[in-house]
Design an enzyme around this catalytic site. Structure first.
Site, PDB file in Angstrom:
ATOM      1  CG  ASP B 172      -7.958 -43.590 -18.057  1.00 45.80           C
ATOM      2  OD1 ASP B 172      -8.689 -44.347 -18.740  1.00 45.80           O
ATOM      3  OD2 ASP B 172      -7.262 -42.693 -18.563  1.00 45.80           O
ATOM      4  CE  LYS B 196      -5.848 -39.944 -12.377  1.00 46.09           C
ATOM      5  NZ  LYS B 196      -5.780 -38.935 -13.468  1.00 46.09           N
ATOM      6  CB  THR B 229       2.711 -35.575 -19.668  1.00 48.21           C
ATOM      7  OG1 THR B 229       1.715 -36.248 -18.882  1.00 48.21           O
ATOM      8  CG2 THR B 229       2.149 -34.258 -20.157  1.00 48.21           C
TER       9      THR B 229
END
Lengths: 317, 317, 317, 317, 317, 317
Positions: B172, B196, B229
């Site tokens: 990112d 993103k 996650t």
């Protein structure tokens, strides 16, 4: 709030303070501040501040140590004079880039400054576009921090320029997140990054620059928080040009402009440097390419809201 | 140093503590730590620590609040038992990502935790690969911080893989600097970034991913500090594949692996996740693709140097 | 007081908070509080609290570490959001029984918790029927404590039962003073004590119980502050029965009820357990013998008086 | 420990200090301490304490404010003289009974004193048989507390008396736990309690005493921590006699003996008061029934262990 | 002491540091200290100080704010680098004359500076001939202060001059005590005072000077602690001459010498200014009449004694 | 200010408090303050002070330790009772003369007392004619200090005496500045100094006094801040007489008058001692020559201004 609002200024940016007091609805409270022959600073607040809600306007720009010590001494004087609440409005927070240890036995001067401000007795600080948002966490829990974003000031102006086919450029790998956030507000403009790396073919030259992302035929907007000597953005602009960029704009909040940066910007391929008056203009170090937007309105809004116990975060929704 | 070295462990990662004590030249000092029926934690150090130089091994991983409170209670017990110096070895520093206010009325929990540690009475902390280096500045000046870098652990292993034609990928825009620093140590490998952004054509889909930089035909190494996650890297890996990447490796220091991330990584196109034991392995949440390197040697080195008053920064020169 | 009153609740006992807000004359201020997949708690206050007089309702009951950390994080968020004053209403103060060192190298967790609360930034706490009144002295002088007594709540109910020929029983030697004070308010009822001692005839059985005082043919009211696993009072009740007691009632403020205590109380010879909602009811751990009185009115009274700068001690005259 | 051990005494109990220094292996370090004509205390340490491990012997008995202030001033002098560590040996901790708010708008003077000791700069305190063990938690975490128990001193003497058929008596409901713990060490002697209550038949007399438990034909040992005016135990002893008790012994650690208590004890039915020299003997207020045991050995043990970094809790195992 | 001695210097008086290190038996520990283009100070200690007993030599003379901030930043770096003890040797303590509020709303900058030094993390300070001895009390109790007297340095030299028929003169009413103490050491020489007062005959002239005491035909020694612009002593010397004085000598510890005081002293009737190197010599502001004695030996003595835990006050007996 | 004003008095000078309350427009708030048989002080504020702006009147005169401890305990009680602001009005600040280390290993008790006041929880102090103005800087920054000058009280009275041909005399070399400032307000009266020195002719007599300046045929006004045993001024007065002085007046703010000074003043050649009621009159130690002026009006003015957030320094312009 029932306490009266008072605004004092240090020596760093009295022009900004003058822009603020009127819209804030008060007169500037005078403060004698002078340097003795031996270099010691003397400060005296000229009228009673007992029970007042006092705001001190003082960016800790160059000469940073003088400005910082003046600020701390003012806080000491205000506190002893029984000001009810002392809020430091520091539009440019000096030493912000010394926010971590990059090597052994270095200080974290930014944290030290936050501690000194607490020790002097300030109750609140108002900061603008911090180099790292974590600096908010450097302050002792008893010093409340309002961190303001000058984005809206810049964006309004940039949109008025009507630039098309725009790419937002981060001048280095550390600023990509900031550039990305800025791009989002410009119709989600694409992103490019200037990457500084060792050149494998020229061993004696330490580093060379490369562009990651596509800038060819596009207008570029280099986004940074602080422009210091300007070397990074001037070299970056050259590189963008070499990569086929159209016009190059630069946008930053804090125009440090060391080493006569203004003259070098004037001579560079940069079209325009859009910045603010968080740091005052030095008449000997300016140029036509620099567009200074005022953060006074933003600060007035924040001061009023803090004084009236109204949400400050609403300003940025 | 004339004080005797003692090492205690909390409940979070006793295996790591066991790897440390031998090479550090001591036995593990026992500590009774249990939870009463009402959920309250009870701690008692089993033998005298008076005048000792005590190190407590405890990452504040999940369950973070239990582990943190146990750590604070242990510090209280050690302090009252007259330990001369208490050093907390926290290989994974929970709440590190809550290091700034992203919106109004949020806490900065990372700073709060630093304050709690000071309040409990710790003298020093040893941290590994912090999410933001500024967190060092969150600690009160009386808590000395040694920030360790696990780079060397990862790099040695990655080099042993003999990967060629490698591009280092930041998952990112916030991690570009970390990825760039890592790339430097891998023969200055080129850089790519997963960006993103909103998709202008599909308004109902909030965001889409794009690769900035060239990955086609290359082996990719996604570099991150924490994998939680795993969604970001799994989606990122898919995208890299779509962009023609060859094999995808992922490297991170802290394997949080929430929501059964291991199973999803196993099913993903990721070749291997290279990580460490800063957080202990959960047997119910692991997979063959995960390579866990031990940070025990690094921590032993640091503990010995701290105990013997030798430079810690030399470890990273 | 000119500041507006606001009430927030943590996750520990939202039902109690709902009972409080209406009579206190306000709406509950919303607060987002959630646990991320990795176990970290996230909190955000939903609307501006700047300049407000904020009360947070949160007993630190089981899960105590989760509830305590949530409370501390809420304080951090409120403080950073410029709440003028933050009062923690903690009807059950977890870790209260760890208030002294019973053996070497133990912590005094109760004091630690008081320090953590100060560090997080709370201005005041409101506590109910503390296990030891000295805990008030554990708090830093800048955290003002209002210690409330739920006696009146219990007494009103007990008197309504019309019990005659009553003896007040202390379940152990540490609680005699509390039982005595309670007995005073019940027409100076006589006192009995359950004394735990080694049995000289049965060496392998560590301890046996004996009643000091006369309970034969009398109704007994066992008085305690906290009922945890309930073992002490259940065994005590059996003993009282063996000594010829008539009906056995139990009264306590804080129903911890660990290890499914409710079921065991249901099966015991105890007639009724009179307690409060300082700790919320667990539907899976309750029984018909438990009578839960609400402390909401008491807390509303205290909150109003604190907010309006009126005497709190008057409540107990 | 490499620092040299030094012992200084204040004016409160120099005899005790003299008993300590020899066995501790040092000479008493002289300290000029005088009161000026205007009542101000002056203190000067007579020789260098730089880098030393200094213990100050000073119970804060009557005149408590004089003794406390002298102690604080001594700490200030020692700290400024660069003593490495300052440990206050306070065998009797004045104001210990003001450890909680019994009514609105009362102070918690015991906590205040703990704070004053921290402020003056003490590093450690050594306390003996505190009125409430929670007082340990009143001290700031940077003041380490060693709480000593004089039990063994008393028990050895009491056992030497060869008393048979003994019952241990608590002089009030607040002291039952202490009496019970004492009884345990005396072959688990049975327990009785003197209960102060309103007399329902004599309304104009506020309170009457009653014995809970059986004392008839038994030797009684009333156990308390502090005997102040002695009224409670003298009245209690009378009551025990009326209830058929045989001989009455009293045991306490701290002989405050206000209002010429010694004379009244001499005239009472008490056989013997077994106490210690935690408070010095006042020649004008003593009697043959008082047996003063010395805590000097206990304090010497503690001082040596603290100085040598050896466990203090081992003393009580 | 078992910790190794290390000495670092700031930029204010490196010459003095060089005079100190040799006799102290160590090499100067290097420290990178530079000012960036934007005026921010950067500091890095060049080698490990972990566990060391570090002394920093830095008078806070002109430019006082630069020197003070450099000192604070050095302390931050040393503390983070785990120096065991940090002692600041500040031979001239800037802002010492701002030690009280002479008017409303003034700061007490001297106290502020003491607080800043504590906040930065210094453990000790060594000061020389403070303007007011009370300044020692401005420091937080955790900062130990050694206040040195340069008297002996001056007296040895003055005695070597063989001045006869000497009167010691205080240049103003505030310095009489200092002059008197100095006179005592010069065979109890007589005292005269220069008194500044309004001239009743010349109303437009604010003040005139008068001599209290007899100076006719005598050699005068004006004694002061600081000579700043020199105006007071130059005018005082003129007045002494008018009153029939023979030769005029001036003695002070701290030669601030603002506004080119050296040139004006050279032209004055002053025979000689005897001073020290607490403040470094400015080659552009010096003259033949100034005799600079070195305080290096005094500081070396103090540093050694502090390092070795030996009495410092003995130096002045 | 919206908080209600309340005034409490300690035991040191209740008469002064009674003079203050009426003009301040309030009743005295009662406070139970008693000494138990064991010498411990007990304090309870008699009515609610929650949210109030409380002033405590208490000079810390003889018995200084009793008065100081009572004051600290009152602060603790007020703070726990939720007083909004606690201001200590201490017209005589005991221990003020222990404001510096005159020799090694001495305390600075004056600073210690300032720290104790902060620790107890006072928000402000009001002091009168401090022995050294630097003492203001001894207080922690969170304790605001208002330092009042009683000059005007004295001057008004002295002018009413119509003394002619006046010389102002400092009783020692340390008080010249104070005497000079006083003389300025008396038409710039001339100055004389009593100088204590060794007598070269009488070696066995340690010291003799000499007058510096001309007093022959003049009325003398000896000015001091504190008169303790009175020996200095009585001897000084004798000397002035020997030097041909006419009438001798003495003026001081704080009449400590130790060792029955009043009787000795009565017998001395002093005409009149003009002083104040900062310290209460001891009926057993007074005389006709003492003229006590009240500082009540001055304190009322200050209290009102502090309560109403009006400038206090204006009182002295």
């Amino acid at each position: 709030m029932d306490k009266r609002l008072m605004i004092v200024t240090g020596s760093a940016n009295p022009e900004l303070a003058k822009e603020i007091v009127g819209p804030a609805g008060v007169y500037l409270t005078e403060c004698i501040s002078k340097t003795f022959a031996d270099g010691e600073r003397y400060v005296q607040i000229s009228k009673t501040v007992r029970g007042a809600d006092v705001f001190v306007i003082q960016p800790t720009c160059n000469p940073v140590n003088e400005n910082l010590m003046e600020l701390l001494i003012m806080v000491d004087a205000l506190k002893r004079a029984s000001a009810e609440r002392i809020t430091l409005v520091i539009p440019y927070f000096g030493y912000a880039r010394q926010d971590r240890k990059a090597a052994g036995r270095e200080p974290i001067t930014s944290k030290l400054v936050a501690d000194l401000i607490h020790t002097a007795g300030a109750d609140r600080v108002v900061l603008v576009d911090l180099h790292a948002e974590q600096i908010v966490g450097f302050f002792h829990k008893d010093v409340r921090v309002d961190h303001l974003y000058a984005n809206s000031v810049h964006l309004k102006f940039i949109k008025s320029l009507g630039l098309e086919n725009l790419v937002v450029v981060s001048p280095d790998v550390g600023g990509v997140k900031r550039a990305r956030a800025f791009a989002k507000k410009l119709d989600d403009a694409p992103l490019a990054i200037i990457d500084k790396r060792r050149n494998p073919l020229e061993h004696n030259k330490a580093e060379s620059l490369a562009v990651v992302g596509d800038v060819s035929g596009k207008n570029c907007l280099i986004v940074d928080d602080i422009i210091d000597t300007g070397n990074t953005i001037i070299k970056g602009a050259d590189l963008l040009k070499k990569n086929g960029a159209n016009k190059i704009y630069v946008c930053c909040t804090h125009p440090v402009l060391s080493n006569n940066a203004a003259a070098r910007i004037q001579e560079s391929c940069i079209e325009m440097l859009i910045t603010t008056n968080s740091i005052p203009e030095d008449p000997a170090n300016t140029c036509h390419k620099i567009e200074r937007l005022s953060v006074a309105d933003l600060l007035v809004d924040a001061i009023k809201r803090i004084h009236n116990n109204e949400s400050v975060s609403e300003l940025f929704e």
